[in-house]
Scaffold this motif. Structure first.
Motif, PDB file in Angstrom:
ATOM      1  N   VAL A  25       0.873  -1.172   0.000  1.00  0.00           N
ATOM      2  CA  VAL A  25       0.000   0.000   0.000  1.00  0.00           C
ATOM      3  C   VAL A  25       0.905   1.215   0.000  1.00  0.00           C
ATOM      4  N   ASN A  26       0.752   2.012  -1.030  1.00  0.00           N
ATOM      5  CA  ASN A  26       1.563   3.222  -1.201  1.00  0.00           C
ATOM      6  C   ASN A  26       3.056   2.908  -1.155  1.00  0.00           C
ATOM      7  N   ALA A  47      -6.725  -5.090  -1.567  1.00  0.00           N
ATOM      8  CA  ALA A  47      -5.500  -4.328  -1.338  1.00  0.00           C
ATOM      9  C   ALA A  47      -5.182  -3.446  -2.541  1.00  0.00           C
ATOM     10  N   PHE A  92      -7.546  -0.471  -2.401  1.00  0.00           N
ATOM     11  CA  PHE A  92      -7.161   0.463  -1.347  1.00  0.00           C
ATOM     12  C   PHE A  92      -5.874   1.196  -1.715  1.00  0.00           C
ATOM     13  N   ASP A  93      -4.904   0.466  -2.262  1.00  0.00           N
ATOM     14  CA  ASP A  93      -3.649   1.088  -2.692  1.00  0.00           C
ATOM     15  C   ASP A  93      -3.914   2.183  -3.719  1.00  0.00           C
ATOM     16  N   PHE A 150      -4.146   6.687   4.938  1.00  0.00           N
ATOM     17  CA  PHE A 150      -5.041   5.543   5.064  1.00  0.00           C
ATOM     18  C   PHE A 150      -6.430   5.989   5.505  1.00  0.00           C
TER      19      PHE A 150
END
Length: 108
Positions: A8-9, A29, A32-33, A52
């Motif tokens: 993530v990021n 994921a 969300f990323d 987040f």
């Protein structure tokens, strides 16, 4: 229980999930990323916690919009089903009246 590493990021995170749910977790994921990276592009680096939080809030907003659209569509489906039922009832009545007239003409 399966263990996956997700990014993530640009940062890796170890996450557990039920066996067989790995593909689903990877898709979540990825989603969300994407959201976190978009927030980062729009607002700059805020720190992981704030990124987040903003990503989660934006996804929650999209979810709420989708739920509201679904509820409106369910109401519309109910209305259309009621309309269909009324039309079918009228059609049956018209057919029965026509059949009665035909029988009356045939008997004459």
């Amino acid at each position: 229980m399966a263990q996956l590493n997700i990014d993530v990021n640009g940062r890796p995170y170890a996450v557990g999930c039920e066996d067989g749910q790995e593909g689903h977790l990877l898709e979540l994921a990825r989603l969300f990323d994407h959201q976190v990276r978009q927030v980062s592009q729009d607002m700059g680096q805020l720190g992981d916690t704030r990124l987040f939080l903003m990503g989660a809030l934006l996804l929650a907003d999209e979810l709420l919009d989708a739920k509201n659209r679904l509820a409106a569509l369910q109401v519309e489906v109910g209305r259309l089903q009621a309309d269909r039922s009324r039309i079918e009832t009228r059609a049956v009545g018209a057919l029965e009246a026509a059949a009665a007239k035909i029988e009356k003409l045939a008997a004459a």
